[in-house]
Design a protein around this motif. Structure first.
Motif, PDB file in Angstrom:
ATOM      1  N   CYS A  63      -0.337   2.391  -8.758  1.00 19.78           N
ATOM      2  CA  CYS A  63       0.174   3.693  -9.198  1.00 19.78           C
ATOM      3  C   CYS A  63       1.658   3.664  -9.539  1.00 19.78           C
ATOM      4  N   GLY A  64       2.299   2.514  -9.415  1.00 18.49           N
ATOM      5  CA  GLY A  64       3.712   2.459  -9.765  1.00 18.49           C
ATOM      6  C   GLY A  64       4.294   1.087  -9.450  1.00 18.49           C
ATOM      7  N   TYR A 103      -6.026   1.332  -6.892  1.00 20.68           N
ATOM      8  CA  TYR A 103      -5.426   1.087  -8.208  1.00 20.68           C
ATOM      9  C   TYR A 103      -3.903   1.071  -8.061  1.00 20.68           C
ATOM     10  N   ALA A 144      -2.387   2.596  -4.646  1.00 22.95           N
ATOM     11  CA  ALA A 144      -2.917   3.853  -4.089  1.00 22.95           C
ATOM     12  C   ALA A 144      -4.426   3.738  -3.936  1.00 22.95           C
ATOM     13  N   PHE A 145      -5.011   4.711  -3.240  1.00 23.97           N
ATOM     14  CA  PHE A 145      -6.468   4.771  -3.183  1.00 23.97           C
ATOM     15  C   PHE A 145      -6.942   6.116  -3.712  1.00 23.97           C
ATOM     16  N   PRO A 175       0.838  -1.206   0.000  1.00 20.12           N
ATOM     17  CA  PRO A 175       0.000   0.000   0.000  1.00 20.12           C
ATOM     18  C   PRO A 175       0.868   1.251   0.000  1.00 20.12           C
ATOM     19  N   ILE A 176       0.372   2.317  -0.609  1.00 22.01           N
ATOM     20  CA  ILE A 176       1.147   3.572  -0.704  1.00 22.01           C
ATOM     21  C   ILE A 176       1.380   4.183   0.669  1.00 22.01           C
ATOM     22  N   CYS A 182       2.955  -0.577  -6.249  1.00 21.13           N
ATOM     23  CA  CYS A 182       2.440   0.333  -5.221  1.00 21.13           C
ATOM     24  C   CYS A 182       0.949   0.541  -5.481  1.00 21.13           C
TER      25      CYS A 182
END
Lengths: 135, 399
Positions: free
Chosen positions: A118-119, A116, A129-130, A11-12, A127
């Motif tokens: 994001c990297g 989703y 993100a929300f 998670p980010i 990674c």
């Protein structure tokens, strides 16, 4: 053993819980109920030092936003930055995602948490993100 | 009744601009030496120096002293976000109020050049994602979990107000910028002195909607300084100095109390409301008594919400307030007749001192073309994210 599809995802931020039912988690003050997303020493509202981890609801309302056109290099623009308030009363900052036109963001619109990728880092770890998508 | 009050004896600001050939010591020295001359005093009269700057390296105040006079007095280096200048004034004010000093110098300076966006980190992707910091983040979240840039944060403050209140939209925010650009045409100290139409402002490139480029303050260079004096010491000075001195009726500094949304969106409202309430009570005046206000319009969205926070309009009525023309220089409560941060400029450390300079200059009747005739009471407000709010109420009064 973690599931194969989540083994290479992180998670980010620490307060995003991944898995089958992605959601945000907050440190909730046992004295006054104030919620925090960061690591805590004490409660900024009441000074208490007891916290329990709690689930933050995914449904929210758009309370404030900005369509950002100028950002640091490498950040795709335009995007919709937003402050949302969840139906259980917690403010969250993130992007509004899933709009075909960012100017369609509207104050008061109903949104829902979504996640989703994001990297990806050099080890192939993704990674996650929300963001908040219109309902 | 006010035998222990504190007064502005001398004041000066450099023009806000870009000075690549100078450094911050040059700018601060110019403002300090001119403030001494304005007050008819010199560095040997100073009992304390409070030097404000956000971006200067440690020990700036001592280095300044080595340019303008090294007398061994206590030096306080002040850094408090965009409230740095007001905080420097408050430090000198408190020293005099406490009886520890009779006269003090407060200066604010910044040399920013073209810094552009002041926050929002470049996204340097880590090669390996590892959680760090208090949020356990594995990468910079700016642009992914909302914005950390100033135009965006203050845009959200504005749209948050629009969500709660009627009659506030893009046009109301744009009118604020129209007014401040217009006002700046009368101020030779402003970084920009150019009028723009409402259409030009709304049509200029969007930074963070609803803030377009012409609704954002520029970065820049500049300094401002004030000499403060105790009432007792003021009475020992020449009559002309006494007549030009301006009384500080209230000096207030607040930080942001806890609010639910504060951890994700800096609350610029509550601490301003608290500071205003304290300042009005201390000074014994209300918003209706103000002849002019210099408030912290870092972005057009910010100025609009501070009409409400400072009680210049009815609660929720900031949209109607700008629509009615009330904050224009010929309106009911002129706001930012200097051109404000949007056009006068915002060299961060200097801003909170420059606002006090502006108000004091009007109360002295020395503001030239931009003079608000007969001004007797004025308010200077700044806010720094994080957050800090400084308010000073000044009055034309007899010592």
């Amino acid at each position: 053993m973690p599931e194969a599809d989540s083994a290479n995802q992180v998670p980010i931020v620490g307060y995003l819980q991944l898995g089958d039912d992605p959601h945000l988690r907050a440190n909730e003050c046992t004295g006054c109920g104030a919620r925090y997303f960061d690591r805590r020493n004490a409660c900024a509202k009441c000074g208490g030092t007891g916290f329990t981890e709690t689930r933050v609801g995914g449904a929210a309302v758009l309370k404030a936003f900005s369509v950002v056109h100028n950002a640091a290099p490498g950040i795709p623009v335009p995007y919709v930055s937003a402050i949302v308030e969840t139906t259980d009363g917690t403010s969250v900052r993130s992007n509004v995602v899933g709009l075909d036109d960012p100017m369609k963001a509207e104050l008061g619109m109903q949104v829902e948490l979504t996640t989703y990728v994001c990297g990806t880092d050099d080890d192939g770890t993704e990674c996650v993100a929300f963001g908040y998508a219109p309902v | 009744m006010s035998g222990d009050s504190v007064w502005v004896l001398g004041a000066n600001m450099t023009r806000f601009a870009r000075y690549p050939e100078l450094d911050a010591l040059d700018l601060a020295s110019e403002a300090c030496l001119a403030a001494f001359a304005d007050g008819g005093v010199d560095v040997h009269d100073m009992d304390i120096l409070a030097a404000g700057s956000l971006f200067q390296p440690l020990g700036f105040g001592q280095r300044l002293q080595k340019q303008i006079g090294q007398t061994g007095i206590p030096v306080f280096n002040v850094s408090n976000a965009c409230a740095t200048g007001a905080t420097a004034i408050r430090v000198a004010y408190m020293a005099i109020k406490a009886g520890e000093a009779e006269m003090g110098l407060a200066v604010g300076v910044e040399q920013m050049g073209k810094m552009g966006l002041l926050a929002g980190a470049n996204r340097l992707e880590r090669k390996v994602y590892e959680p760090s910091g208090r949020h356990g983040s594995v990468t910079s979240v700016d642009g992914i979990l909302g914005t950390e840039t100033m135009p965006g944060v203050f845009a959200q403050a504005g749209t948050g107000y629009a969500y709660e209140n009627e009659g506030v939209g893009f046009e109301q925010f744009a009118k604020v910028a129209y007014k401040n650009h217009l006002h700046s045409t009368l101020n030779p100290l402003a970084q920009y002195q150019k009028e723009f139409s409402l259409e030009q402002i709304m049509g200029s490139p969007v930074q963070s909607y609803p803030n377009t480029t012409l609704m954002c303050c520029p970065t820049g260079d500049g300094a401002a300084a004030v000499v403060l004096v105790s009432e007792e010491r003021l009475r020992s000075l020449p009559k002309e100095a006494q007549q030009r001195a301006v009384k500080i009726s209230a000096s207030v500094l607040t930080s942001d109390p806890w609010v639910e949304s504060g951890q994700v969106q800096p609350d610029v409202n509550t601490l301003t409301r608290n500071a205003a309430a304290q300042a009005y009570e201390t000074a014994g005046v209300g918003p209706e008594d103000l002849d002019l206000v210099e408030l912290h319009d870092c972005f057009a969205t910010a100025e609009l919400i501070h009409y409400d926070n400072l009680g210049l309009c009815e609660r929720g009525g900031a949209g109607e307030f700008i629509d009615s023309g009330a904050p224009f220089r010929d309106g009911r409560i002129p706001v930012n007749v200097s051109g404000g941060l949007i056009s006068k400029g915002h060299p961060i450390g200097a801003t909170g001192v420059a606002n006090v300079y502006e108000v004091a200059t009007h109360l002295r009747g020395e503001a030239g073309d931009r003079q608000i005739e007969g001004a007797k009471v004025g308010l200077a407000h700044v806010i720094g994210l994080g957050s800090a709010c400084g308010i000073h109420i000044l009055e034309k009064a007899a010592a």
